[in-house]
Design a protein around this motif. Sequence first.
Motif, PDB file in Angstrom:
ATOM      1  N   GLN A   1       7.144  22.374 -12.974  1.00 17.23           N
ATOM      2  CA  GLN A   1       8.196  22.937 -12.116  1.00 17.23           C
ATOM      3  C   GLN A   1       8.930  24.080 -12.795  1.00 17.23           C
ATOM      4  O   GLN A   1       9.294  25.074 -12.162  1.00 17.23           O
ATOM      5  CB  GLN A   1       9.191  21.848 -11.715  1.00 17.23           C
ATOM      6  CG  GLN A   1      10.181  22.304 -10.649  1.00 17.23           C
ATOM      7  CD  GLN A   1       9.506  22.617  -9.318  1.00 17.23           C
ATOM      8  OE1 GLN A   1       8.703  21.838  -8.822  1.00 17.23           O
ATOM      9  NE2 GLN A   1       9.827  23.760  -8.740  1.00 17.23           N
ATOM     10  N   GLY A   2       9.134  23.969 -14.113  1.00 19.09           N
ATOM     11  CA  GLY A   2       9.862  25.010 -14.828  1.00 19.09           C
ATOM     12  C   GLY A   2       9.110  26.325 -14.871  1.00 19.09           C
ATOM     13  O   GLY A   2       9.669  27.398 -14.584  1.00 19.09           O
ATOM     14  N   SER A   3       7.828  26.291 -15.247  1.00 22.32           N
ATOM     15  CA  SER A   3       7.057  27.527 -15.352  1.00 22.32           C
ATOM     16  C   SER A   3       6.750  28.109 -13.970  1.00 22.32           C
ATOM     17  O   SER A   3       6.659  29.327 -13.798  1.00 22.32           O
ATOM     18  CB  SER A   3       5.776  27.304 -16.150  1.00 22.32           C
ATOM     19  OG  SER A   3       4.985  26.289 -15.580  1.00 22.32           O
ATOM     20  N   TYR A   4       6.597  27.244 -12.956  1.00 20.53           N
ATOM     21  CA  TYR A   4       6.423  27.706 -11.575  1.00 20.53           C
ATOM     22  C   TYR A   4       7.655  28.482 -11.119  1.00 20.53           C
ATOM     23  O   TYR A   4       7.552  29.569 -10.529  1.00 20.53           O
ATOM     24  CB  TYR A   4       6.168  26.502 -10.672  1.00 20.53           C
ATOM     25  CG  TYR A   4       6.152  26.807  -9.194  1.00 20.53           C
ATOM     26  CD1 TYR A   4       5.019  27.341  -8.585  1.00 20.53           C
ATOM     27  CD2 TYR A   4       7.261  26.529  -8.398  1.00 20.53           C
ATOM     28  CE1 TYR A   4       4.996  27.611  -7.218  1.00 20.53           C
ATOM     29  CE2 TYR A   4       7.246  26.797  -7.025  1.00 20.53           C
ATOM     30  CZ  TYR A   4       6.121  27.336  -6.452  1.00 20.53           C
ATOM     31  OH  TYR A   4       6.107  27.590  -5.090  1.00 20.53           O
ATOM     32  N   THR A   5       8.842  27.941 -11.405  1.00 27.52           N
ATOM     33  CA  THR A   5      10.080  28.620 -11.021  1.00 27.52           C
ATOM     34  C   THR A   5      10.242  29.925 -11.790  1.00 27.52           C
ATOM     35  O   THR A   5      10.681  30.937 -11.226  1.00 27.52           O
ATOM     36  CB  THR A   5      11.286  27.696 -11.265  1.00 27.52           C
ATOM     37  OG1 THR A   5      11.113  26.491 -10.515  1.00 27.52           O
ATOM     38  CG2 THR A   5      12.585  28.368 -10.851  1.00 27.52           C
ATOM     39  N   MET A   6       9.894  29.923 -13.078  1.00 21.05           N
ATOM     40  CA  MET A   6       9.951  31.151 -13.869  1.00 21.05           C
ATOM     41  C   MET A   6       9.066  32.226 -13.240  1.00 21.05           C
ATOM     42  O   MET A   6       9.453  33.401 -13.146  1.00 21.05           O
ATOM     43  CB  MET A   6       9.511  30.859 -15.307  1.00 21.05           C
ATOM     44  CG  MET A   6       9.733  31.996 -16.288  1.00 21.05           C
ATOM     45  SD  MET A   6      11.500  32.266 -16.593  1.00 21.05           S
ATOM     46  CE  MET A   6      11.438  33.579 -17.825  1.00 21.05           C
ATOM     47  N   TYR A   7       7.896  31.830 -12.768  1.00 23.73           N
ATOM     48  CA  TYR A   7       7.000  32.783 -12.114  1.00 23.73           C
ATOM     49  C   TYR A   7       7.625  33.307 -10.817  1.00 23.73           C
ATOM     50  O   TYR A   7       7.591  34.515 -10.537  1.00 23.73           O
ATOM     51  CB  TYR A   7       5.658  32.117 -11.816  1.00 23.73           C
ATOM     52  CG  TYR A   7       4.716  33.010 -11.055  1.00 23.73           C
ATOM     53  CD1 TYR A   7       3.946  33.964 -11.719  1.00 23.73           C
ATOM     54  CD2 TYR A   7       4.616  32.920  -9.665  1.00 23.73           C
ATOM     55  CE1 TYR A   7       3.093  34.808 -11.015  1.00 23.73           C
ATOM     56  CE2 TYR A   7       3.772  33.749  -8.955  1.00 23.73           C
ATOM     57  CZ  TYR A   7       3.013  34.700  -9.638  1.00 23.73           C
ATOM     58  OH  TYR A   7       2.178  35.532  -8.931  1.00 23.73           O
ATOM     59  N   ARG A   8       8.198  32.430 -10.022  1.00 22.80           N
ATOM     60  CA  ARG A   8       8.782  32.849  -8.743  1.00 22.80           C
ATOM     61  C   ARG A   8       9.959  33.786  -8.929  1.00 22.80           C
ATOM     62  O   ARG A   8      10.225  34.639  -8.081  1.00 22.80           O
ATOM     63  CB  ARG A   8       9.214  31.612  -7.938  1.00 22.80           C
ATOM     64  CG  ARG A   8       8.089  30.710  -7.468  1.00 22.80           C
ATOM     65  CD  ARG A   8       7.281  31.333  -6.333  1.00 22.80           C
ATOM     66  NE  ARG A   8       8.089  31.682  -5.173  1.00 22.80           N
ATOM     67  CZ  ARG A   8       8.334  30.868  -4.149  1.00 22.80           C
ATOM     68  NH1 ARG A   8       7.814  29.632  -4.153  1.00 22.80           N
ATOM     69  NH2 ARG A   8       9.050  31.271  -3.111  1.00 22.80           N
ATOM     70  N   LEU A   9      10.672  33.652 -10.055  1.00 27.48           N
ATOM     71  CA  LEU A   9      11.862  34.479 -10.269  1.00 27.48           C
ATOM     72  C   LEU A   9      11.593  35.748 -11.073  1.00 27.48           C
ATOM     73  O   LEU A   9      12.357  36.716 -10.965  1.00 27.48           O
ATOM     74  CB  LEU A   9      12.949  33.663 -10.977  1.00 27.48           C
ATOM     75  CG  LEU A   9      13.540  32.485 -10.198  1.00 27.48           C
ATOM     76  CD1 LEU A   9      14.620  31.792 -11.017  1.00 27.48           C
ATOM     77  CD2 LEU A   9      14.104  32.934  -8.848  1.00 27.48           C
ATOM     78  N   THR A  10      10.538  35.751 -11.872  1.00 35.62           N
ATOM     79  CA  THR A  10      10.304  36.894 -12.773  1.00 35.62           C
ATOM     80  C   THR A  10       8.917  37.520 -12.637  1.00 35.62           C
ATOM     81  O   THR A  10       8.682  38.599 -13.197  1.00 35.62           O
ATOM     82  CB  THR A  10      10.484  36.475 -14.243  1.00 35.62           C
ATOM     83  OG1 THR A  10       9.409  35.597 -14.626  1.00 35.62           O
ATOM     84  CG2 THR A  10      11.824  35.781 -14.464  1.00 35.62           C
ATOM     85  N   GLY A  11       7.988  36.826 -11.964  1.00 38.21           N
ATOM     86  CA  GLY A  11       6.631  37.333 -11.856  1.00 38.21           C
ATOM     87  C   GLY A  11       5.748  37.030 -13.046  1.00 38.21           C
ATOM     88  O   GLY A  11       4.596  37.473 -13.098  1.00 38.21           O
TER      89      GLY A  11
ATOM     90  N   PRO B   1      13.589  39.872 -16.910  1.00 36.78           N
ATOM     91  CA  PRO B   1      14.506  40.287 -15.842  1.00 36.78           C
ATOM     92  C   PRO B   1      14.177  39.649 -14.497  1.00 36.78           C
ATOM     93  O   PRO B   1      13.007  39.443 -14.156  1.00 36.78           O
ATOM     94  CB  PRO B   1      14.321  41.806 -15.793  1.00 36.78           C
ATOM     95  CG  PRO B   1      12.958  42.049 -16.359  1.00 36.78           C
ATOM     96  CD  PRO B   1      12.745  40.982 -17.388  1.00 36.78           C
ATOM     97  N   LEU B   2      15.202  39.323 -13.737  1.00 35.18           N
ATOM     98  CA  LEU B   2      15.059  38.784 -12.389  1.00 35.18           C
ATOM     99  C   LEU B   2      14.475  39.857 -11.470  1.00 35.18           C
ATOM    100  O   LEU B   2      14.968  40.989 -11.424  1.00 35.18           O
ATOM    101  CB  LEU B   2      16.429  38.334 -11.871  1.00 35.18           C
ATOM    102  CG  LEU B   2      16.502  37.711 -10.475  1.00 35.18           C
ATOM    103  CD1 LEU B   2      15.786  36.368 -10.454  1.00 35.18           C
ATOM    104  CD2 LEU B   2      17.964  37.549 -10.043  1.00 35.18           C
ATOM    105  N   THR B   3      13.415  39.515 -10.770  1.00 34.31           N
ATOM    106  CA  THR B   3      12.781  40.471  -9.862  1.00 34.31           C
ATOM    107  C   THR B   3      13.613  40.624  -8.588  1.00 34.31           C
ATOM    108  O   THR B   3      14.442  39.775  -8.257  1.00 34.31           O
ATOM    109  CB  THR B   3      11.373  40.005  -9.470  1.00 34.31           C
ATOM    110  OG1 THR B   3      11.486  38.757  -8.758  1.00 34.31           O
ATOM    111  CG2 THR B   3      10.487  39.832 -10.700  1.00 34.31           C
TER     112      THR B   3
END
Length: 472
Positions: free
Chosen positions: A150-160, A208-210
């Motif tokens: 869940q953590g790395s999935y969220t990191m991907y959704r927020l930063t790419g 950075p936040l996308t």
Amino acid sequence: MNILALEFSTTSAKAMLYNTMTGTFAVKTRAYVFEKGAKAGRQDSRVVFETSMAVGREIAAGKQIDAIALGCTWHSIMLCDQEMRQVTPLLQWTYTGASEICKALRQDEAYTLRYYHKTGCMVNATYPMFKLLLLRQTGWALEQYKISDQGSYTMYRLTGRHRISDITVAGAGLLNTHKRDYDDELLGELGITRDHLPELVPYHAALPLTPEGAALLGIEAGIPVLPALADGAMNHVGAGALAPGVMSFSMGTSAGMRLSAPKPILPATPSTWCYLTPTAWLSGAATAGCTSCVDWSKAQLFGANITYAEAEAGYKHTDKPAVFLPFLFGERCPGWQDERMGGFYDLWPQHSAYDLYNSVLEGVLFNLYQCYGLLTDLNGAPHRIRLSGGVRHSDYWTQMCADIFGRPLELDPATQASLMGIVVVAMEKLGVINNLLDMEFPASQVIHPNPDKVEMYRARYARYLYWYDRSI
């Protein structure tokens, strides 16, 4: 400066807005709502993500945000396609589908010891290593997917970028704890390479936040986002327990106790685990049954809406209480037996529902005290214990904890110590503090043990151990 902290806990999304100038903060939580019929331990990561974004957007509304800190649970895993769309359910730490695989592997003592002393993790269904083995054995070609949590999935959704911290991977059973890096031999057992896993980064490696992530949270793009850090390690940080000799002790859905260590602490016989903090190793023990057992007993004995105080009020002290083994969700520390079951022993007709409820409170604490003995044998007794979590909703249970442990317990001022931990990491990243060890969190209260109850609880603990030894 304002820090937005988002944590994806086992049952709910949590958000904290922390102002570094005033030291004040606000917290919002929201339980996940999954489709009817969802199986225990299996979650839709999109629901977790969307719920987390919603509470984050609400608490950050109208505020200038300077950094985003992410927190997650240890031990979750799922498969995604090459575009990072969820393919399998998110398998949480509570999912024990790999228990038969682990039971068979534990018959190979050499493998079990080698795995434990390499990773700091036990051969147990809790760990993603064995959840992945289960997926492969049930037909999933792991090499065709991206492996996430869940953590790395969220990191991907927020930063790419698909990134994970070494702190979080330490609880996956895929990390060589001595090298603080993925273990290629274990990846070979799974038939995967590092390319299938999130990029492994240090705890402070922000991105950075996308614009897409910013739109979800209703804030500006470009804000630094730190990789998700596991709740147990962050509880340790948020409790101000990074210094030697300070034990963090959290009692929520599950329970854990932890001590910082300058090197990996791995006994010859596997019992405790060894993960990571931002500054050191983390020697600890964890149990699956804590408020999970208490909530179950309240619902079964009285109905789900009864309060702690109401359930406690009817208890009449007895010389012959029932003994409860809190393994409704299997056993983690100290025995790591996935198949161990919970239950009542020494049960008599005169025991009321209130008596049984009190035995549940005691049984949870006896299991933790059993773990405490192992942990202190390895690390020495702590000079301070910091207590946090759902136990604090009950003054009676908190006092019982101090009486059974025979130690003063310092209550954390923040009820959400793991959220505070990721805030502290963000403060270090922003330069608000120079070092994580600089943070001091004075106790809001100290609970002292009642010496008159020590002998009583020692006798009851002996009966708990008697049935523990005979229950499997």
